[in-house]
Design a protein around this motif. Structure first.
Motif, PDB file in Angstrom:
ATOM      1  N   VAL A 273       0.888  -1.107   0.262  1.00  0.00           N
ATOM      2  CA  VAL A 273      -0.053  -0.033  -0.004  1.00  0.00           C
ATOM      3  C   VAL A 273       0.788   1.046  -0.023  1.00  0.00           C
ATOM      4  O   VAL A 273       1.872   1.282   1.011  1.00  0.00           O
ATOM      5  CB  VAL A 273      -1.024  -0.060   1.264  1.00  0.00           C
ATOM      6  CG1 VAL A 273      -1.812   1.332   1.102  1.00  0.00           C
ATOM      7  CG2 VAL A 273      -1.890  -1.332   1.369  1.00  0.00           C
ATOM      8  N   VAL A 274       0.692   2.136  -1.002  1.00  0.00           N
ATOM      9  CA  VAL A 274       1.425   3.247  -1.106  1.00  0.00           C
ATOM     10  C   VAL A 274       0.490   4.350  -0.455  1.00  0.00           C
ATOM     11  O   VAL A 274      -0.755   4.885  -1.032  1.00  0.00           O
ATOM     12  CB  VAL A 274       1.839   3.516  -2.589  1.00  0.00           C
ATOM     13  CG1 VAL A 274       2.746   4.915  -2.484  1.00  0.00           C
ATOM     14  CG2 VAL A 274       2.501   2.786  -3.026  1.00  0.00           C
ATOM     15  N   LEU A 275       1.109   5.311   0.447  1.00  0.00           N
ATOM     16  CA  LEU A 275       0.383   6.325   1.006  1.00  0.00           C
ATOM     17  C   LEU A 275       0.982   7.595   0.431  1.00  0.00           C
ATOM     18  O   LEU A 275       2.141   7.860   0.563  1.00  0.00           O
ATOM     19  CB  LEU A 275       0.586   6.216   2.738  1.00  0.00           C
ATOM     20  CG  LEU A 275      -0.069   5.047   3.272  1.00  0.00           C
ATOM     21  CD1 LEU A 275       0.325   5.245   4.731  1.00  0.00           C
ATOM     22  CD2 LEU A 275      -1.601   5.239   3.325  1.00  0.00           C
ATOM     23  N   THR A 276       0.135   8.624   0.281  1.00  0.00           N
ATOM     24  CA  THR A 276       0.611   9.883  -0.363  1.00  0.00           C
ATOM     25  C   THR A 276       0.009  10.978   0.142  1.00  0.00           C
ATOM     26  O   THR A 276      -1.087  10.867   0.794  1.00  0.00           O
ATOM     27  CB  THR A 276       0.232   9.935  -1.818  1.00  0.00           C
ATOM     28  OG1 THR A 276      -1.088   9.787  -2.093  1.00  0.00           O
ATOM     29  CG2 THR A 276       0.790   8.764  -2.730  1.00  0.00           C
ATOM     30  N   HIS A 277       0.785  12.028   0.340  1.00  0.00           N
ATOM     31  CA  HIS A 277       0.039  13.220   0.939  1.00  0.00           C
ATOM     32  C   HIS A 277       0.483  14.479   0.032  1.00  0.00           C
ATOM     33  O   HIS A 277       1.317  14.625  -0.273  1.00  0.00           O
ATOM     34  CB  HIS A 277       0.785  13.485   2.234  1.00  0.00           C
ATOM     35  CG  HIS A 277       0.048  14.632   3.142  1.00  0.00           C
ATOM     36  ND1 HIS A 277       1.028  15.796   3.218  1.00  0.00           N
ATOM     37  CD2 HIS A 277      -1.044  14.967   3.419  1.00  0.00           C
ATOM     38  CE1 HIS A 277       0.114  16.780   3.840  1.00  0.00           C
ATOM     39  NE2 HIS A 277      -1.042  16.070   4.034  1.00  0.00           N
ATOM     40  N   HIS A 278      -0.777  14.804  -0.682  1.00  0.00           N
ATOM     41  CA  HIS A 278      -0.817  16.007  -1.693  1.00  0.00           C
ATOM     42  C   HIS A 278      -0.118  15.687  -3.027  1.00  0.00           C
ATOM     43  O   HIS A 278       0.830  16.301  -3.323  1.00  0.00           O
ATOM     44  CB  HIS A 278      -0.310  17.355  -1.066  1.00  0.00           C
ATOM     45  CG  HIS A 278      -1.060  18.019  -0.081  1.00  0.00           C
ATOM     46  ND1 HIS A 278      -2.628  18.342  -0.128  1.00  0.00           N
ATOM     47  CD2 HIS A 278      -1.198  18.167   1.358  1.00  0.00           C
ATOM     48  CE1 HIS A 278      -2.992  18.950   0.915  1.00  0.00           C
ATOM     49  NE2 HIS A 278      -2.125  18.643   1.861  1.00  0.00           N
ATOM     50  N   GLY A 279      -0.295  14.253  -3.243  1.00  0.00           N
ATOM     51  CA  GLY A 279       0.373  13.698  -4.490  1.00  0.00           C
ATOM     52  C   GLY A 279       1.699  13.291  -4.129  1.00  0.00           C
ATOM     53  O   GLY A 279       2.410  12.659  -4.986  1.00  0.00           O
ATOM     54  N   ARG A 280       2.321  13.612  -2.869  1.00  0.00           N
ATOM     55  CA  ARG A 280       3.750  13.050  -2.848  1.00  0.00           C
ATOM     56  C   ARG A 280       3.834  11.736  -1.995  1.00  0.00           C
ATOM     57  O   ARG A 280       3.109  11.634  -1.036  1.00  0.00           O
ATOM     58  CB  ARG A 280       4.563  14.155  -1.951  1.00  0.00           C
ATOM     59  CG  ARG A 280       4.861  15.301  -2.922  1.00  0.00           C
ATOM     60  CD  ARG A 280       5.539  16.216  -2.142  1.00  0.00           C
ATOM     61  NE  ARG A 280       6.419  17.103  -3.067  1.00  0.00           N
ATOM     62  CZ  ARG A 280       7.300  18.085  -2.723  1.00  0.00           C
ATOM     63  NH1 ARG A 280       7.702  18.144  -1.561  1.00  0.00           N
ATOM     64  NH2 ARG A 280       7.967  18.909  -3.516  1.00  0.00           N
ATOM     65  N   ALA A 281       4.598  10.932  -2.295  1.00  0.00           N
ATOM     66  CA  ALA A 281       4.747   9.566  -1.596  1.00  0.00           C
ATOM     67  C   ALA A 281       5.055  10.058   0.026  1.00  0.00           C
ATOM     68  O   ALA A 281       6.053  10.664   0.396  1.00  0.00           O
ATOM     69  CB  ALA A 281       5.819   8.507  -2.159  1.00  0.00           C
ATOM     70  N   ALA A 282       4.294   9.351   0.964  1.00  0.00           N
ATOM     71  CA  ALA A 282       4.587   9.575   2.309  1.00  0.00           C
ATOM     72  C   ALA A 282       4.874   8.327   2.914  1.00  0.00           C
ATOM     73  O   ALA A 282       5.367   8.510   4.210  1.00  0.00           O
ATOM     74  CB  ALA A 282       3.281  10.202   3.057  1.00  0.00           C
ATOM     75  N   GLY A 283       4.705   7.115   2.434  1.00  0.00           N
ATOM     76  CA  GLY A 283       5.009   5.703   3.163  1.00  0.00           C
ATOM     77  C   GLY A 283       4.611   4.639   2.179  1.00  0.00           C
ATOM     78  O   GLY A 283       3.655   4.824   1.208  1.00  0.00           O
ATOM     79  N   VAL A 284       5.430   3.509   2.275  1.00  0.00           N
ATOM     80  CA  VAL A 284       4.871   2.203   1.688  1.00  0.00           C
ATOM     81  C   VAL A 284       4.647   1.241   2.841  1.00  0.00           C
ATOM     82  O   VAL A 284       5.836   1.090   3.495  1.00  0.00           O
ATOM     83  CB  VAL A 284       5.971   1.850   0.550  1.00  0.00           C
ATOM     84  CG1 VAL A 284       5.527   0.654  -0.006  1.00  0.00           C
ATOM     85  CG2 VAL A 284       6.350   2.928  -0.384  1.00  0.00           C
ATOM     86  N   LEU A 285       3.442   0.645   2.865  1.00  0.00           N
ATOM     87  CA  LEU A 285       3.325  -0.566   3.673  1.00  0.00           C
ATOM     88  C   LEU A 285       3.254  -1.758   3.215  1.00  0.00           C
ATOM     89  O   LEU A 285       2.731  -1.992   2.013  1.00  0.00           O
ATOM     90  CB  LEU A 285       2.107  -0.180   4.408  1.00  0.00           C
ATOM     91  CG  LEU A 285       1.775   1.138   5.060  1.00  0.00           C
ATOM     92  CD1 LEU A 285       0.550   1.362   5.573  1.00  0.00           C
ATOM     93  CD2 LEU A 285       2.907   1.324   6.423  1.00  0.00           C
TER      94      LEU A 285
END
Length: 79
Positions: free
Chosen positions: A17-29
């Protein structure tokens, strides 16, 4: 406390799962953490859950702490 916003997530074919914040990568689980995140995302406030999982969760006291004398710099150095 302002509510978090601007978070999104994408499930990948490999199970991550790729988490983004305002279109920028914020983390990968990946693996068990991704499964745990998806279960929590279904049951809670999605923006708040993603903010917690990315570490962008604010407790509301950071602004107050900025003006505390301990955080003004100019302290003594240990050495």
């Amino acid at each position: 406390m302002p509510r978090p916003h601007g978070f999104a997530y994408e499930e990948r074919k490999d199970g991550s799962v790729v988490l983004t914040h305002h279109g920028r990568a914020a983390g990968v689980l990946r693996g068990a953490r991704a499964a745990k995140f998806l279960a929590e995302a279904e049951s809670g406030d999605l923006q708040l859950v993603m903010a917690r999982w990315t570490g962008a969760y604010r407790f509301g006291n950071e602004r107050q702490a900025r003006s505390h004398p301990r955080n003004q710099g100019g302290g003594t150095r240990r050495g």
